[in-house]
Design a protein around this motif. Structure first.
Motif, PDB file in Angstrom:
ATOM      1  N   GLY A 113      -9.601  -7.768  20.048  1.00 24.56           N
ATOM      2  CA  GLY A 113      -8.561  -7.465  19.086  1.00 24.56           C
ATOM      3  C   GLY A 113      -8.609  -6.006  18.681  1.00 24.56           C
ATOM      4  O   GLY A 113      -9.361  -5.210  19.232  1.00 24.56           O
ATOM      5  N   PHE A 114      -7.785  -5.642  17.689  1.00 23.22           N
ATOM      6  CA  PHE A 114      -7.672  -4.243  17.302  1.00 23.22           C
ATOM      7  C   PHE A 114      -7.917  -4.075  15.809  1.00 23.22           C
ATOM      8  O   PHE A 114      -7.354  -3.186  15.169  1.00 23.22           O
ATOM      9  CB  PHE A 114      -6.288  -3.723  17.705  1.00 23.22           C
ATOM     10  N   ALA A 115      -8.745  -4.919  15.236  1.00 27.11           N
ATOM     11  CA  ALA A 115      -9.035  -4.853  13.808  1.00 27.11           C
ATOM     12  C   ALA A 115      -9.579  -3.480  13.437  1.00 27.11           C
ATOM     13  O   ALA A 115     -10.521  -2.988  14.052  1.00 27.11           O
ATOM     14  CB  ALA A 115     -10.032  -5.943  13.423  1.00 27.11           C
ATOM     15  N   GLY A 116      -8.965  -2.885  12.436  1.00 34.11           N
ATOM     16  CA  GLY A 116      -9.418  -1.591  11.948  1.00 34.11           C
ATOM     17  C   GLY A 116      -9.011  -0.417  12.811  1.00 34.11           C
ATOM     18  O   GLY A 116      -9.311   0.727  12.484  1.00 34.11           O
ATOM     19  N   ASN A 117      -8.293  -0.679  13.901  1.00 34.54           N
ATOM     20  CA  ASN A 117      -7.868   0.391  14.812  1.00 34.54           C
ATOM     21  C   ASN A 117      -6.354   0.564  14.702  1.00 34.54           C
ATOM     22  O   ASN A 117      -5.590  -0.010  15.462  1.00 34.54           O
ATOM     23  CB  ASN A 117      -8.282   0.049  16.242  1.00 34.54           C
ATOM     24  N   LYS A 118      -5.922   1.358  13.744  1.00 36.06           N
ATOM     25  CA  LYS A 118      -4.492   1.509  13.472  1.00 36.06           C
ATOM     26  C   LYS A 118      -3.787   2.399  14.491  1.00 36.06           C
ATOM     27  O   LYS A 118      -2.563   2.433  14.554  1.00 36.06           O
ATOM     28  CB  LYS A 118      -4.288   2.052  12.062  1.00 36.06           C
ATOM     29  N   GLY A 119      -4.600   3.139  15.264  1.00 35.91           N
ATOM     30  CA  GLY A 119      -4.011   4.023  16.255  1.00 35.91           C
ATOM     31  C   GLY A 119      -4.355   5.474  16.003  1.00 35.91           C
ATOM     32  O   GLY A 119      -5.256   5.784  15.216  1.00 35.91           O
ATOM     33  N   PRO A 120      -3.642   6.390  16.656  1.00 41.06           N
ATOM     34  CA  PRO A 120      -3.954   7.809  16.514  1.00 41.06           C
ATOM     35  C   PRO A 120      -3.816   8.291  15.071  1.00 41.06           C
ATOM     36  O   PRO A 120      -3.020   7.764  14.294  1.00 41.06           O
ATOM     37  CB  PRO A 120      -2.957   8.501  17.435  1.00 41.06           C
ATOM     38  N   GLU A 121      -4.570   9.319  14.749  1.00 35.89           N
ATOM     39  CA  GLU A 121      -4.626   9.825  13.382  1.00 35.89           C
ATOM     40  C   GLU A 121      -3.268  10.285  12.867  1.00 35.89           C
ATOM     41  O   GLU A 121      -2.972  10.167  11.675  1.00 35.89           O
ATOM     42  CB  GLU A 121      -5.636  10.969  13.312  1.00 35.89           C
ATOM     43  N   TRP A 122      -2.420  10.783  13.759  1.00 37.78           N
ATOM     44  CA  TRP A 122      -1.137  11.323  13.310  1.00 37.78           C
ATOM     45  C   TRP A 122      -0.238  10.263  12.675  1.00 37.78           C
ATOM     46  O   TRP A 122       0.678  10.591  11.902  1.00 37.78           O
ATOM     47  CB  TRP A 122      -0.405  12.036  14.442  1.00 37.78           C
ATOM     48  N   LEU A 123      -0.521   8.986  12.956  1.00 32.55           N
ATOM     49  CA  LEU A 123       0.288   7.925  12.358  1.00 32.55           C
ATOM     50  C   LEU A 123       0.174   7.892  10.835  1.00 32.55           C
ATOM     51  O   LEU A 123       1.096   7.444  10.150  1.00 32.55           O
ATOM     52  CB  LEU A 123      -0.141   6.567  12.914  1.00 32.55           C
ATOM     53  N   SER A 124      -0.939   8.353  10.300  1.00 33.36           N
ATOM     54  CA  SER A 124      -1.139   8.279   8.852  1.00 33.36           C
ATOM     55  C   SER A 124      -0.144   9.140   8.084  1.00 33.36           C
ATOM     56  O   SER A 124       0.087   8.918   6.897  1.00 33.36           O
ATOM     57  CB  SER A 124      -2.567   8.677   8.484  1.00 33.36           C
ATOM     58  N   LYS A 125       0.466  10.115   8.774  1.00 29.66           N
ATOM     59  CA  LYS A 125       1.453  10.978   8.121  1.00 29.66           C
ATOM     60  C   LYS A 125       2.804  10.947   8.827  1.00 29.66           C
ATOM     61  O   LYS A 125       3.659  11.807   8.585  1.00 29.66           O
ATOM     62  CB  LYS A 125       0.926  12.407   8.053  1.00 29.66           C
ATOM     63  N   ALA A 126       3.004   9.941   9.643  1.00 24.93           N
ATOM     64  CA  ALA A 126       4.245   9.860  10.415  1.00 24.93           C
ATOM     65  C   ALA A 126       5.435   9.476   9.541  1.00 24.93           C
ATOM     66  O   ALA A 126       5.344   8.593   8.688  1.00 24.93           O
ATOM     67  CB  ALA A 126       4.090   8.843  11.538  1.00 24.93           C
ATOM     68  N   LEU A 186       7.504  14.816  -1.612  1.00 22.78           N
ATOM     69  CA  LEU A 186       6.602  14.100  -2.526  1.00 22.78           C
ATOM     70  C   LEU A 186       5.637  13.215  -1.748  1.00 22.78           C
ATOM     71  O   LEU A 186       4.444  13.145  -2.068  1.00 22.78           O
ATOM     72  CB  LEU A 186       7.411  13.234  -3.499  1.00 22.78           C
ATOM     73  N   ARG A 187       6.158  12.531  -0.735  1.00 18.89           N
ATOM     74  CA  ARG A 187       5.310  11.636   0.057  1.00 18.89           C
ATOM     75  C   ARG A 187       4.209  12.431   0.759  1.00 18.89           C
ATOM     76  O   ARG A 187       3.060  11.986   0.828  1.00 18.89           O
ATOM     77  CB  ARG A 187       6.177  10.897   1.084  1.00 18.89           C
ATOM     78  N   ALA A 188       4.558  13.617   1.250  1.00 19.30           N
ATOM     79  CA  ALA A 188       3.578  14.429   1.968  1.00 19.30           C
ATOM     80  C   ALA A 188       2.531  15.033   1.032  1.00 19.30           C
ATOM     81  O   ALA A 188       1.371  15.205   1.416  1.00 19.30           O
ATOM     82  CB  ALA A 188       4.302  15.548   2.721  1.00 19.30           C
ATOM     83  N   GLU A 189       2.928  15.314  -0.206  1.00 17.12           N
ATOM     84  CA  GLU A 189       2.037  16.034  -1.133  1.00 17.12           C
ATOM     85  C   GLU A 189       1.179  15.121  -1.991  1.00 17.12           C
ATOM     86  O   GLU A 189       0.200  15.576  -2.588  1.00 17.12           O
ATOM     87  CB  GLU A 189       2.883  16.940  -2.048  1.00 17.12           C
ATOM     88  N   ASN A 190       1.533  13.831  -2.075  1.00 21.10           N
ATOM     89  CA  ASN A 190       0.804  12.909  -2.945  1.00 21.10           C
ATOM     90  C   ASN A 190       0.131  11.829  -2.124  1.00 21.10           C
ATOM     91  O   ASN A 190       0.813  10.967  -1.548  1.00 21.10           O
ATOM     92  CB  ASN A 190       1.760  12.285  -3.968  1.00 21.10           C
ATOM     93  N   PRO A 191      -1.202  11.832  -2.079  1.00 22.93           N
ATOM     94  CA  PRO A 191      -1.908  10.823  -1.270  1.00 22.93           C
ATOM     95  C   PRO A 191      -1.516   9.394  -1.602  1.00 22.93           C
ATOM     96  O   PRO A 191      -1.450   8.539  -0.707  1.00 22.93           O
ATOM     97  CB  PRO A 191      -3.383  11.080  -1.625  1.00 22.93           C
ATOM     98  N   ALA A 192      -1.209   9.125  -2.877  1.00 23.63           N
ATOM     99  CA  ALA A 192      -0.884   7.762  -3.291  1.00 23.63           C
ATOM    100  C   ALA A 192       0.458   7.280  -2.750  1.00 23.63           C
ATOM    101  O   ALA A 192       0.759   6.089  -2.807  1.00 23.63           O
ATOM    102  CB  ALA A 192      -0.896   7.660  -4.815  1.00 23.63           C
ATOM    103  N   LEU A 193       1.272   8.195  -2.220  1.00 24.33           N
ATOM    104  CA  LEU A 193       2.555   7.803  -1.636  1.00 24.33           C
ATOM    105  C   LEU A 193       2.505   7.780  -0.112  1.00 24.33           C
ATOM    106  O   LEU A 193       3.522   7.574   0.547  1.00 24.33           O
ATOM    107  CB  LEU A 193       3.663   8.762  -2.103  1.00 24.33           C
ATOM    108  N   GLY A 194       1.326   7.980   0.447  1.00 21.05           N
ATOM    109  CA  GLY A 194       1.189   8.068   1.886  1.00 21.05           C
ATOM    110  C   GLY A 194       1.251   6.734   2.602  1.00 21.05           C
ATOM    111  O   GLY A 194       1.242   5.658   1.994  1.00 21.05           O
ATOM    112  N   ASN A 195       1.270   6.815   3.910  1.00 19.35           N
ATOM    113  CA  ASN A 195       1.410   5.620   4.755  1.00 19.35           C
ATOM    114  C   ASN A 195       0.278   4.630   4.576  1.00 19.35           C
ATOM    115  O   ASN A 195       0.469   3.416   4.676  1.00 19.35           O
ATOM    116  CB  ASN A 195       1.486   6.033   6.230  1.00 19.35           C
ATOM    117  N   ASP A 196      -0.936   5.140   4.319  1.00 20.31           N
ATOM    118  CA  ASP A 196      -2.115   4.283   4.234  1.00 20.31           C
ATOM    119  C   ASP A 196      -2.496   3.893   2.811  1.00 20.31           C
ATOM    120  O   ASP A 196      -3.421   3.095   2.618  1.00 20.31           O
ATOM    121  CB  ASP A 196      -3.312   4.991   4.878  1.00 20.31           C
ATOM    122  N   ALA A 197      -1.829   4.465   1.823  1.00 18.42           N
ATOM    123  CA  ALA A 197      -2.200   4.199   0.435  1.00 18.42           C
ATOM    124  C   ALA A 197      -1.950   2.740   0.065  1.00 18.42           C
ATOM    125  O   ALA A 197      -1.058   2.089   0.603  1.00 18.42           O
ATOM    126  CB  ALA A 197      -1.409   5.117  -0.506  1.00 18.42           C
TER     127      ALA A 197
END
Length: 573
Positions: free
Chosen positions: A21-34, A487-498
């Motif tokens: 399986g792929f548990a914990g493997n969300k993919g490439p790092e760039w996805l976190s800010k996509a 705002l999404r880019a500047e605030n960690p709490a609004l990010g893809n992984d938050a």
């Protein structure tokens, strides 16, 4: 026989990973800010004056796209097509359709996008081809050709399917009927072939999960034909990734293996593909049109859409009574949440989204798009003012996961009702209209002199719904989208992984919608009122900083107050 260490490692990975399986493997790092932007190529920018958008036209608009705050684009199919289903009936998977340009034009687009920090996803139609595809034509001729077993043929089918074929012939337009599984062909190979959607879209043969010995057409997934189709799929993906493509959105991703009720076989297939990609193309991604994240993400997809099919919580949010897609809304009264009447509910959203989010947040991403090519835009019916549309957009761009903006939604383009069907669009025509750039002829989409030759008509509401007008208005929808993405880019709490927590509870207060995002020691509260009435809610905590408001809204002494059609984004202490 010599085997390289690299090949051995790949073989071991292909064997082991589907079981792991792929548990914990969300993919490439760039996805976190996509942040993604979907483009329907026929409708974005026409560079040669024929009334249809093309790839050089998209390339010419990359600076605009980057200026939105977007860093990923997804293109609907650009391959040679029969154009019976908007490009999803593919004739040649390795060649760009001449209406859009050439393979070289696509490579140039990819290169120019990469220079701007923008990644490019293509649409992968994995489950079927056009009946005009050379593979299918050869398959129809007999059993001993290269592509003979790329498709599913039989001289005998269940009687209920024979009956459906007879009934389908009586429909007004049988060619666009989605009923039944089989098509009568009377080809040299056999009398019938299995389809995947329309009659002109024969299903590619990935095999049957549990083949019935009494059905000779049902080959097992490990039979030579289905295995050859898997190799072809990998070849298609590798061909385009080698040219710079960063990944694929997979059309009808759950449809490939037939008779697979528990989805074990299709999950194994995509796990195999993801494992291969991770080994050979580790910085690339797969996005599924599956709409069941609890199944698709463990199967290997990095992102799954939550839209109007499958688990229909999206429909209860966005499809109001009296609009074309109200039938997809499972609410008995057809009321939706983001509507001025304020008669919606959050039951389905809590049941479906919250559960899927909790079970997949560490393994992949859920995408809730603003709209797409298959259903109506936010600007539809009585939800038609900038104030209302800013509320829906605030939701779309402050939720966890990867945001997807459908082209034109950033300027509030409207779903045009009752347009004639073209290239299989049916009622989807109204959401595939040309991008509206300027106040001039054809809204700047095309220089064609005869407006009747446009792919679809434009409707700018006297210039209001254009990039040109909204660029000059600080309070416009376009500039608000840019603000939200900043705002999404500047605030960690609004990010893809938050993290995300909905404060509304099932059976409790329905309006306003309030949720808290948190990451890296920061907490941000988002409050939304899509209704025509003032709404309030008691919320624990104190405001540290107001990040954004639309309309009139505040958070004082533990109470959120929002006037009609308003939003509030607050950093909490």
């Amino acid at each position: 026989m010599k085997i390289s260490v690299k090949k051995m490692a790949l073989a071991m990975a292909l064997t082991a990973m589907p079981m792991m399986g792929f548990a914990g493997n969300k993919g490439p790092e760039w996805l976190s800010k996509a942040v993604a932007y979907q483009i329907y190529p026929s409708s974005y920018q026409d560079s040669d004056g024929d009334g249809i958008g093309d790839i050089p036209g998209i390339t010419s608009r990359l600076d605009y796209i980057k200026g939105l705050g977007v860093n990923v684009i997804w293109l609907n199919p650009v391959f040679v097509s029969g154009w019976f289903d908007g490009g999803y009936d593919i004739i040649d998977f390795y060649k760009v359709d001449p209406r859009f340009g050439t393979n070289t034009d696509l490579v140039k687009l990819i290169d120019e996008a990469h220079k701007r920090g923008i990644r490019v996803l293509l649409d992968l139609v994995a489950g079927h081809s056009s009946d005009q595809c050379q593979w299918f034509k050869e398959s129809a001729q007999g059993t001993d050709m290269r592509y003979s077993d790329y498709y599913i043929w039989s001289n005998e089918i269940p009687q209920k399917e024979v009956k459906i074929i007879a009934e389908r012939k009586l429909e007004a337009d049988p060619a666009v009927s989605k009923r039944g599984k089989w098509v009568e062909a009377d080809a040299p190979r056999a009398k019938y072939y299995e389809k995947n959607y329309y009659m002109c879209q024969p299903a590619l043969n990935y095999g049957y999960a549990n083949p019935d010995p009494n059905h000779p057409w049902e080959q097992s997934c490990d039979a030579p034909g289905p295995q050859a189709v898997r190799r072809e799929l990998r070849n298609i993906m590798a061909f385009w990734m080698d040219k710079g493509v960063d990944g694929f959105r997979v059309d009808m991703a759950a449809s490939l293996v037939k008779g697979d009720k528990d989805k074990k076989a299709i999950k194994a297939l995509w796990a195999e593909m993801r494992t291969w990609m991770d080994a050979k193309y580790p910085n690339h991604i797969l996005v599924s049109e599956w709409c069941d994240p609890q199944v698709s993400i463990p199967a290997g997809f990095n992102i799954d859409f939550m839209i109007h099919i499958g688990q229909k919580c999206y429909s209860t949010l966005f499809f109001p009574k009296g609009t074309p897609w109200q039938g997809n809304n499972p609410n008995p009264d057809k009321e939706c949440y983001f509507d001025r009447a304020g008669k919606g509910n959050l039951e389905k959203f809590i049941d479906v989204y919250a559960e899927n989010y909790a079970k997949t947040k560490n393994d992949g991403y859920i995408a809730i798009p603003t709209a797409n090519h298959d259903f109506q835009r936010p600007n539809v019916g009585s939800r038609n003012t900038p104030e209302q549309l800013k509320v829906t957009m605030t939701f779309s761009l402050t939720m966890p996961g990867v945001p997807f903006i459908y082209y034109g939604d950033e300027i509030g383009m409207k779903y045009q009702m009752n347009l004639p069907s073209k290239e299989g669009s049916r009622e989807r025509a109204g959401t595939r209209t040309p991008m509206q750039w300027t106040n001039g002829a054809n809204a700047g989409f095309s220089t064609v002199s005869d407006a009747s030759k446009l792919y679809f008509p434009v409707d700018t509401e006297n210039g209001k719904l254009t990039v040109e007008t909204q660029e000059a208005d600080k309070a416009s929808m376009l500039n608000y989208v840019r603000t939200l993405l900043k705002l999404r880019a500047e605030n960690p709490a609004l990010g893809n992984d938050a993290d995300w927590k909905l404060l509304n509870v099932k059976g409790g207060q329905v309006y306003p919608m309030v949720y808290v995002r948190s990451a890296a020691g920061q907490k941000v509260m988002v409050a939304l009122n899509p209704t025509a009435k003032k709404q309030t809610m008691t919320v624990e905590g104190e405001a540290k900083k107001v990040l954004s408001t639309t309309g009139k809204a505040n958070f004082k002494k533990g109470k959120v107050t929002l006037d009609a059609f308003s939003t509030l984004i607050v950093e909490l202490q």
